[in-house]
Design an enzyme around this catalytic site. Structure first.
Site, short mmCIF file in Angstrom:
data_model
loop_
_atom_site.label_atom_id
_atom_site.label_comp_id
_atom_site.label_asym_id
_atom_site.label_seq_id
_atom_site.Cartn_x
_atom_site.Cartn_y
_atom_site.Cartn_z
CD GLU A 45 1.17 -8.03 9.51
OE1 GLU A 45 0.95 -7.34 8.41
OE2 GLU A 45 1.72 -9.09 9.53
CG HIS A 84 0.32 -10.28 5.82
ND1 HIS A 84 0.71 -8.89 6.14
CD2 HIS A 84 0.09 -10.66 4.60
CE1 HIS A 84 1.20 -8.52 4.67
NE2 HIS A 84 0.75 -9.34 3.77
CB CYS A 91 4.09 -9.59 2.91
SG CYS A 91 3.13 -9.88 1.59
#
Length: 261
Positions: A201, A199, A105
């Site tokens: 994660e 993202h 990001c």
């Protein structure tokens, strides 16, 4: 677990955001979120540097790290805060050292900026929720992903939360994925630079909480927030595949040692 005779592999998270109260309560901080997504119990050691607070690794220690991950952030990657400029300098140094750097990001955007690309406000406004990425680059040209070529579908769903984007990749970079909303969703430079706008994660509950916080601060409108939540509820991100891509990128050498990645 450390394999006998194997050197400990060190990685660093360059955290560009402060921990939210929710993430601290549920996960113990963003550091744990990243290590859960990208870490392994294979003779690794992960260090945390809160670059947003001016905490950086010593320059003479950089050589000891296998790779670096740059997190997302509420700050603009094109801003001129001292820590952002210092981060750009660090990323330029890591690039010259050919250290592996994964940008997520804000990390994706600031990595692009540091290496000569252009970033700015997204032309299409906020992108929050799930987004389908179209893979446009033949992965077989990248050694760290060549053996994954048949496992990666032509489209991947990823969690997104950004209002800035990469306008132009650095010279020599290759665009790997695009979406209907964003022209540069993933880019690479050789085998040691990887930027991802979304993202991989994030879990869905982290984004739900982030949407609520953006709504409370007046950054987004209620209709937009509810629509993003509904679409997120109805579908799932391809987290396992995305995490596998990130792990392959960061730790390809480990595959040949233990064959577990």
């Amino acid at each position: 677990m450390k394999i006998e005779g194997e050197k400990i592999k060190r990685y660093a998270l360059l955290l560009a955001a402060k921990d939210s109260e929710y993430v601290k309560k549920v996960y113990g901080g963003y550091f744990n979120v990243f290590v859960e997504a990208f870490g392994e119990e294979l003779g690794e050691k992960w260090d945390l540097f809160r670059v947003v607070d001016g905490e950086f690794p010593d320059m003479d220690e950089l050589i000891n790290y296998e790779g670096f991950v740059v997190s997302g952030s509420p700050f603009d990657a094109y801003g001129n805060e001292h820590w952002i400029l210092k981060l750009c300098l660090l990323l330029q140094t890591l690039y010259l050292m050919q250290k592996k750097v994964l940008g997520i990001c804000f990390g994706h955007q600031v990595l692009c900026r540091a290496l000569g690309g252009k970033v700015g406000k997204a032309n299409n406004g906020w992108d929050i929720g799930l987004r389908k990425l179209s893979i446009v680059k033949d992965f077989s040209t990248h050694s760290f992903l060549s053996d994954l070529e048949l496992e990666i579908p032509p489209a991947l769903s990823i969690i997104e939360c950004h209002q800035d984007e990469v306008w132009e990749v650095p010279k020599g970079a290759e665009i790997v994925a695009i979406s209907e909303k964003t022209n540069v969703e993933m880019f690479t430079m050789g085998d040691h630079i990887l930027g991802i706008q979304g993202h991989p994660e994030y879990t869905k509950d982290i984004l739900y909480n982030l949407i609520d916080r953006l709504l409370s601060s007046g950054s987004i409108e209620s209709g937009f927030a509810e629509d993003a939540k509904y679409k997120l509820y109805k579908a799932e991100p391809d987290r396992k595949c995305l995490e596998r891509i990130c792990k392959k990128f960061l730790k390809r050498d480990l595959e040949f040692i233990n064959g577990k990645i």
